[in-house]
Design a protein around this motif. Structure first.
Motif, PDB file in Angstrom:
ATOM      1  N   ILE A   1       0.812  -1.222   0.000  1.00 23.97           N
ATOM      2  CA  ILE A   1       0.000   0.000   0.000  1.00 23.97           C
ATOM      3  C   ILE A   1       0.846   1.274   0.000  1.00 23.97           C
ATOM      4  N   LEU A   2       2.171   1.147   0.142  1.00 19.72           N
ATOM      5  CA  LEU A   2       3.032   2.330   0.212  1.00 19.72           C
ATOM      6  C   LEU A   2       2.956   3.203  -1.044  1.00 19.72           C
ATOM      7  N   PRO A   3       3.001   2.633  -2.261  1.00 18.17           N
ATOM      8  CA  PRO A   3       2.906   3.501  -3.453  1.00 18.17           C
ATOM      9  C   PRO A   3       1.609   4.306  -3.489  1.00 18.17           C
ATOM     10  N   ALA A   4       0.477   3.635  -3.203  1.00 19.13           N
ATOM     11  CA  ALA A   4      -0.806   4.347  -3.198  1.00 19.13           C
ATOM     12  C   ALA A   4      -0.842   5.399  -2.096  1.00 19.13           C
ATOM     13  N   THR A   5      -0.293   5.051  -0.913  1.00 19.78           N
ATOM     14  CA  THR A   5      -0.259   6.000   0.202  1.00 19.78           C
ATOM     15  C   THR A   5       0.572   7.228  -0.142  1.00 19.78           C
ATOM     16  N   ALA A   6       1.710   7.002  -0.789  1.00 18.32           N
ATOM     17  CA  ALA A   6       2.583   8.116  -1.185  1.00 18.32           C
ATOM     18  C   ALA A   6       1.885   9.030  -2.182  1.00 18.32           C
ATOM     19  N   LEU A   7       1.170   8.445  -3.137  1.00 18.69           N
ATOM     20  CA  LEU A   7       0.446   9.242  -4.136  1.00 18.69           C
ATOM     21  C   LEU A   7      -0.684  10.038  -3.492  1.00 18.69           C
ATOM     22  N   ILE A   8      -1.410   9.413  -2.560  1.00 15.95           N
ATOM     23  CA  ILE A   8      -2.507  10.113  -1.877  1.00 15.95           C
ATOM     24  C   ILE A   8      -1.964  11.287  -1.072  1.00 15.95           C
ATOM     25  N   ILE A   9      -0.845  11.061  -0.377  1.00 22.58           N
ATOM     26  CA  ILE A   9      -0.237  12.147   0.407  1.00 22.58           C
ATOM     27  C   ILE A   9       0.244  13.264  -0.508  1.00 22.58           C
ATOM     28  N   ALA A  10       0.874  12.893  -1.626  1.00 22.43           N
ATOM     29  CA  ALA A  10       1.450  13.893  -2.529  1.00 22.43           C
ATOM     30  C   ALA A  10       0.390  14.711  -3.247  1.00 22.43           C
ATOM     31  N   PHE A  11      -0.697  14.059  -3.671  1.00 22.13           N
ATOM     32  CA  PHE A  11      -1.685  14.738  -4.510  1.00 22.13           C
ATOM     33  C   PHE A  11      -2.967  15.121  -3.776  1.00 22.13           C
ATOM     34  N   ASN A  12      -3.155  14.680  -2.541  1.00 20.38           N
ATOM     35  CA  ASN A  12      -4.345  15.054  -1.778  1.00 20.38           C
ATOM     36  C   ASN A  12      -4.005  15.834  -0.517  1.00 20.38           C
ATOM     37  N   PHE A  13      -3.276  15.199   0.395  1.00 21.01           N
ATOM     38  CA  PHE A  13      -3.037  15.824   1.697  1.00 21.01           C
ATOM     39  C   PHE A  13      -2.042  16.989   1.612  1.00 21.01           C
ATOM     40  N   TYR A  14      -0.996  16.851   0.821  1.00 20.69           N
ATOM     41  CA  TYR A  14      -0.032  17.947   0.697  1.00 20.69           C
ATOM     42  C   TYR A  14      -0.671  19.211   0.117  1.00 20.69           C
ATOM     43  N   PRO A  15      -1.484  19.121  -0.971  1.00 22.64           N
ATOM     44  CA  PRO A  15      -2.156  20.334  -1.453  1.00 22.64           C
ATOM     45  C   PRO A  15      -3.111  20.943  -0.434  1.00 22.64           C
ATOM     46  N   ILE A  16      -3.770  20.095   0.385  1.00 26.48           N
ATOM     47  CA  ILE A  16      -4.675  20.616   1.414  1.00 26.48           C
ATOM     48  C   ILE A  16      -3.895  21.452   2.433  1.00 26.48           C
ATOM     49  N   VAL A  17      -2.750  20.934   2.865  1.00 25.24           N
ATOM     50  CA  VAL A  17      -1.909  21.667   3.822  1.00 25.24           C
ATOM     51  C   VAL A  17      -1.406  22.958   3.199  1.00 25.24           C
ATOM     52  N   GLN A  18      -0.950  22.889   1.937  1.00 21.54           N
ATOM     53  CA  GLN A  18      -0.447  24.079   1.259  1.00 21.54           C
ATOM     54  C   GLN A  18      -1.541  25.124   1.045  1.00 21.54           C
ATOM     55  N   ALA A  19      -2.768  24.652   0.754  1.00 23.07           N
ATOM     56  CA  ALA A  19      -3.884  25.582   0.593  1.00 23.07           C
ATOM     57  C   ALA A  19      -4.179  26.303   1.896  1.00 23.07           C
ATOM     58  N   PHE A  20      -4.106  25.571   3.019  1.00 22.76           N
ATOM     59  CA  PHE A  20      -4.344  26.212   4.319  1.00 22.76           C
ATOM     60  C   PHE A  20      -3.253  27.238   4.628  1.00 22.76           C
ATOM     61  N   LEU A  21      -2.000  26.882   4.363  1.00 20.79           N
ATOM     62  CA  LEU A  21      -0.899  27.829   4.596  1.00 20.79           C
ATOM     63  C   LEU A  21      -1.031  29.062   3.700  1.00 20.79           C
ATOM     64  N   LEU A  22      -1.461  28.842   2.449  1.00 18.07           N
ATOM     65  CA  LEU A  22      -1.669  29.966   1.530  1.00 18.07           C
ATOM     66  C   LEU A  22      -2.803  30.866   2.011  1.00 18.07           C
ATOM     67  N   SER A  23      -3.832  30.260   2.623  1.00 18.86           N
ATOM     68  CA  SER A  23      -4.977  31.045   3.093  1.00 18.86           C
ATOM     69  C   SER A  23      -4.609  31.970   4.251  1.00 18.86           C
ATOM     70  N   LEU A  24      -3.459  31.727   4.876  1.00 16.04           N
ATOM     71  CA  LEU A  24      -3.013  32.572   5.982  1.00 16.04           C
ATOM     72  C   LEU A  24      -2.184  33.758   5.499  1.00 16.04           C
ATOM     73  N   LYS A  25      -2.071  33.895   4.184  1.00 13.23           N
ATOM     74  CA  LYS A  25      -1.321  35.013   3.605  1.00 13.23           C
ATOM     75  C   LYS A  25      -2.275  36.034   3.001  1.00 13.23           C
ATOM     76  N   SER A  26      -1.725  37.143   2.545  1.00 17.19           N
ATOM     77  CA  SER A  26      -2.532  38.188   1.924  1.00 17.19           C
ATOM     78  C   SER A  26      -1.725  38.832   0.802  1.00 17.19           C
ATOM     79  N   GLY A  27      -2.419  39.465  -0.126  1.00 14.20           N
ATOM     80  CA  GLY A  27      -1.745  40.120  -1.227  1.00 14.20           C
ATOM     81  C   GLY A  27      -2.387  39.767  -2.554  1.00 14.20           C
ATOM     82  N   VAL A  28      -1.844  40.391  -3.615  1.00 16.39           N
ATOM     83  CA  VAL A  28      -2.353  40.183  -4.972  1.00 16.39           C
ATOM     84  C   VAL A  28      -1.259  39.550  -5.810  1.00 16.39           C
TER      85      VAL A  28
END
Length: 293
Positions: free
Chosen positions: A19-46
């Motif tokens: 299950i490691l390959p599938a887990t790595a893909l899920i983390i890379a393409f699902n959970f990592y973007p979610i974390v990055q989106a939250f971090l981006l939402s804490l910023k401001s600017g154009v």
């Protein structure tokens, strides 16, 4: 005991390797973007000129009337369209599961075909059908049901109705296939025994079919809720969010913030994260209500 522990560890490691390959893909393409989106939402600017601003974007959401409008629109679609669609899908699946109906395969294929059509192309077809000089107005005028053509796309509630009809047309057959597959896994002898006991069709439906379809009904409800909250193609191609933002969806508002207006990616990320939380909350509520285990 020592050997058993070794075997247990070896089995666990073997499972993780698979299950490691599938887990790595899920983390890379699902959970990592979610974390990055939250971090981006804490910023401001154009644009790319961004700086840390804390929860300013979330505070802005509370006073954003356009966000409240978009949220109200998708919840209108969710409350009206999803129950109608799932009920129709359940009725059609129950009817087409009857072995005495001829041409069942043809009807099943015909009902599923809308789900295989392009989202953009079918939206354009519906826009043409409900235009002022389209087929719907022509048919209603011919039947003397209306005195003048209805501006379906140009009025708030009729525009919502067109989107509800389009969504129902496209996704009913898709959900019907889920129900049909689940119905075919129910042993026919259960229905035969109920028939011998004197249960009519309505009793069999409510006492046998619905309880045994509970897990799949829960699944389709969660999938439909998720899809409705992320609705984009139909409002974009049918009504472009109009008239006066009456059909604007949250995803379309995020698109506008990111690519049509001056790009405010942090605020768009904050809205997308709110949608993620809403989907998670509604899914948990549906699980609590629908899953009796």
């Amino acid at each position: 005991m020592h050997r058993f522990m070794k075997l247990s560890v070896r089995q666990n490691l073997t499972g993780w390797i698979f299950i490691l390959p599938a887990t790595a893909l899920i983390i890379a393409f699902n959970f990592y973007p979610i974390v990055q989106a939250f971090l981006l939402s804490l910023k401001s600017g154009v644009g790319v000129n961004l700086h840390y601003a804390g929860f300013v974007n979330y505070q802005r959401l509370l006073s954003d009337s356009l966000f409240r409008t978009a949220l109200g629109n998708v919840f209108t679609f969710l409350i009206i369209q999803v129950p109608i669609m799932l009920l129709l899908a359940l009725i059609l699946a129950s009817a087409l599961n009857n072995p005495n109906i001829k041409f069942r395969g043809l009807f099943r294929t015909a009902l599923f075909l809308p789900a295989a059509t392009s989202l953009v192309s079918y939206a354009i077809v519906f826009r043409s059908l409900f235009s002022l000089n389209g087929f719907v107005n022509a048919a209603l005028l011919k039947l003397n049901l209306i005195d003048a053509p209805i501006n379906w796309i140009g009025q708030p509630w009729t525009a919502k109705l067109v989107i509800i009809l389009a969504l129902t047309w496209r996704w009913t057959g898709y959900n019907m296939i889920f129900y049909l597959a689940a119905l075919q896994n129910i042993d026919r002898s259960i229905y035969e025994q109920a028939l011998i006991d004197g249960a009519n069709a309505v009793t069999r439906f409510f006492k046998i079919t619905l309880p045994m379809l509970r897990p799949i009904i829960l699944l389709t409800a969660i999938l439909s809720t998720n899809g409705t909250l992320q609705l984009f193609d139909e409002p974009m191609n049918l009504t472009n969010g109009g008239p006066a933002n009456a059909t604007l969806s949250i995803s379309q508002y995020i698109y506008r913030l990111s690519f049509q207006y001056a790009p405010r990616f942090p605020y768009a990320a904050a809205i997308s994260f709110v949608v993620f939380v809403l989907v998670a909350i509604l899914a948990m509520i549906q699980m609590r209500v629908g899953d009796k285990r």
